[in-house]
Design a protein around this motif. Structure first.
Motif, PDB file in Angstrom:
ATOM      1  N   ARG A  86       0.675   3.642  -9.535  1.00  0.00           N
ATOM      2  CA  ARG A  86       2.035   3.265  -8.536  1.00  0.00           C
ATOM      3  C   ARG A  86       2.034   3.395  -7.305  1.00  0.00           C
ATOM      4  O   ARG A  86       3.211   2.131  -7.209  1.00  0.00           O
ATOM      5  CB  ARG A  86       1.483   4.884  -7.635  1.00  0.00           C
ATOM      6  N   SER A  87       1.573   1.894  -6.514  1.00  0.00           N
ATOM      7  CA  SER A  87       1.888   0.868  -6.299  1.00  0.00           C
ATOM      8  C   SER A  87       2.001  -0.115  -6.383  1.00  0.00           C
ATOM      9  O   SER A  87       2.678  -0.847  -6.151  1.00  0.00           O
ATOM     10  CB  SER A  87       0.051   0.852  -5.748  1.00  0.00           C
ATOM     11  N   ASP A 117       4.418  -0.026  -9.323  1.00  0.00           N
ATOM     12  CA  ASP A 117       5.736   1.504 -10.087  1.00  0.00           C
ATOM     13  C   ASP A 117       5.430   1.310 -11.372  1.00  0.00           C
ATOM     14  O   ASP A 117       5.928   1.147 -12.062  1.00  0.00           O
ATOM     15  CB  ASP A 117       6.654   0.456  -9.609  1.00  0.00           C
ATOM     16  N   SER A 177       0.965  15.909   0.499  1.00  0.00           N
ATOM     17  CA  SER A 177       1.938  14.744   0.176  1.00  0.00           C
ATOM     18  C   SER A 177       1.586  13.635   0.822  1.00  0.00           C
ATOM     19  O   SER A 177       2.202  12.583   0.522  1.00  0.00           O
ATOM     20  CB  SER A 177       3.225  15.762  -0.837  1.00  0.00           C
ATOM     21  N   ASP A 178       1.614  13.935   2.343  1.00  0.00           N
ATOM     22  CA  ASP A 178       1.614  12.670   3.188  1.00  0.00           C
ATOM     23  C   ASP A 178       0.283  11.509   3.032  1.00  0.00           C
ATOM     24  O   ASP A 178       1.052  10.620   3.042  1.00  0.00           O
ATOM     25  CB  ASP A 178       1.383  13.304   4.307  1.00  0.00           C
ATOM     26  N   TRP A 222      -0.731  10.921  -0.482  1.00  0.00           N
ATOM     27  CA  TRP A 222      -1.050  10.829  -1.204  1.00  0.00           C
ATOM     28  C   TRP A 222       0.016   9.164  -1.201  1.00  0.00           C
ATOM     29  O   TRP A 222       0.190   8.565  -1.486  1.00  0.00           O
ATOM     30  CB  TRP A 222       0.421  11.190  -1.951  1.00  0.00           C
ATOM     31  N   ARG A 223       1.459   9.621  -0.246  1.00  0.00           N
ATOM     32  CA  ARG A 223       2.455   8.203  -0.145  1.00  0.00           C
ATOM     33  C   ARG A 223       1.596   7.867   0.803  1.00  0.00           C
ATOM     34  O   ARG A 223       1.815   6.042   0.827  1.00  0.00           O
ATOM     35  CB  ARG A 223       3.662   9.055   1.052  1.00  0.00           C
ATOM     36  N   TRP A 224       1.106   8.008   2.289  1.00  0.00           N
ATOM     37  CA  TRP A 224       0.081   6.986   2.310  1.00  0.00           C
ATOM     38  C   TRP A 224      -0.601   5.964   1.591  1.00  0.00           C
ATOM     39  O   TRP A 224      -0.290   4.722   1.823  1.00  0.00           O
ATOM     40  CB  TRP A 224      -0.981   7.459   3.779  1.00  0.00           C
ATOM     41  N   ILE A 229      -0.836   5.610  -1.178  1.00  0.00           N
ATOM     42  CA  ILE A 229      -0.171   4.874  -2.352  1.00  0.00           C
ATOM     43  C   ILE A 229       0.518   3.760  -1.693  1.00  0.00           C
ATOM     44  O   ILE A 229       0.857   2.590  -2.285  1.00  0.00           O
ATOM     45  CB  ILE A 229       0.812   5.110  -3.492  1.00  0.00           C
ATOM     46  N   ALA A 230       1.549   3.968  -0.679  1.00  0.00           N
ATOM     47  CA  ALA A 230       2.027   2.351   0.205  1.00  0.00           C
ATOM     48  C   ALA A 230       0.821   1.559   0.789  1.00  0.00           C
ATOM     49  O   ALA A 230       1.557   0.082   0.793  1.00  0.00           O
ATOM     50  CB  ALA A 230       2.955   3.072   1.040  1.00  0.00           C
TER      51      ALA A 230
END
Length: 324
Positions: A52-53, A55, A295-296, A298-300, A302-303
């Motif tokens: 995911r990181s 894309d 969800s937060d 996972w967002r962190w 991945i980034a």
């Protein structure tokens, strides 16, 4: 063992680097021999975040080609657990037990090319003549049937010829790794005496069929990679990049597995367990992210993901101090 210098003896090959112009496609491939435990969760997290990181796509494969080890219902339980932890996979789940004709075709191709040969040896016969144990802890095949079956003997299995050649590749976590195939493992079985196709053949065929460009998995499979690269070359298949993550051990230093009675992960503690997996992989999770939503988190993750921060270890016990 990883080395920086060319191994003595035999010819030397360096695996080609995967074509990074192709879109990133990774995968997670659990064996349904039991429920998803923390060690498997770590491998899933590492492969998912790396995809995911970048894309990329993240595919799922159920590696049940070894049917005697498959536990009924385990595959569905693993998929439910992954979904409960917030993993989102691309496309349909590939199931190895439905692809036996595909593995048969790969074996026939190798037979026609003279790359494999029939073997009549039993385990006791191999043990009686084998050199020291292989890198996998098994026996190095002594080559008894390489020149043909002895009179009156029938084939029990089919083996791939492995040459006196050193295969080397650059692992994104563990660094340079090289192995002399003949000395480290000997000729390997592709079709077993019980009619089961070997993991080495199935995983190579499936990675190519799914268009996998990057393999991120546990370091327990690091020593299998050189023979998989050799098999890829024999079948004319591309070689993906590799990143082998440290495996999770118990307090006794044993890899978490069904055999060591590893407990199933509890999806009701998803944030805590995902944070622990990220910590294990060298990714320091901020306190406010640990206590936020799934969800937060996972967002962190991945980034923030960085494969360079993953410790270049063979294994570790969760919570032990890791090198910077």
């Amino acid at each position: 063992m990883s080395e920086n210098k060319k191994a003595a003896g035999g010819e030397h090959d360096t695996a080609p680097v995967s074509d990074h112009k192709r879109p990133y496609r990774g995968r997670f491939a659990p064996s349904p021999s039991g429920p998803l435990h923390f060690g498997s969760l770590v491998a899933a997290v590492g492969s998912y975040l790396d995809a995911r990181s970048n894309d990329g796509e993240w595919l799922l494969r159920i590696e049940d080609v070894d049917q005697p080890r498959t536990v009924p219902g385990a595959a569905d339980a693993i998929l439910r657990t992954l979904a409960a932890f917030g993993f989102e996979w691309d496309g349909e789940v590939l199931v190895q037990s439905r692809r036996l004709d595909f593995y048969h075709a790969a074996l026939v191709r190798l037979q026609l090319d003279g790359e494999v040969y029939p073997c009549a040896c039993s385990r006791s016969e191999i043990a009686a003549h084998a050199p020291p144990r292989s890198v996998d802890g098994g026996l190095v095949y002594p080559g008894t049937c390489r020149a043909g079956l002895a009179g009156g003997r029938a084939a029990r299995a089919w083996r791939l010829r492995l040459p006196d050649r050193t295969v080397a590749f650059d692992d994104r976590v563990q660094g340079r790794h090289q192995q002399n195939l003949a000395q480290a493992v000997g000729d390997i079985v592709l079709l077993r005496a019980d009619g089961q196709y070997a993991y080495q053949l199935a995983v190579v065929a499936d990675d190519a069929a799914q268009g996998i460009t990057a393999v991120v998995r546990g370091v327990d499979l690091l020593d299998s990679t050189p023979r998989q690269i050799w098999l890829q070359q024999r079948l004319g298949l591309p070689t993906p990049s590799y990143a082998h993550l440290p495996v999770v051990t118990n307090a006794a230093g044993e890899k978490l597995s069904k055999q060591t009675r590893a407990a199933a992960v509890d999806a009701s503690a998803s944030n805590a367990l995902l944070s622990a997996a990220l910590d294990f992989l060298g990714q320091t999770v901020p306190a406010k992210v640990r206590t936020g939503s799934l969800s937060d988190l996972w967002r962190w993750a991945i980034a923030a993901w960085s494969v360079e921060r993953v410790p270049a270890l063979r294994g570790a016990f969760p919570g032990q101090r890791l090198p910077p």
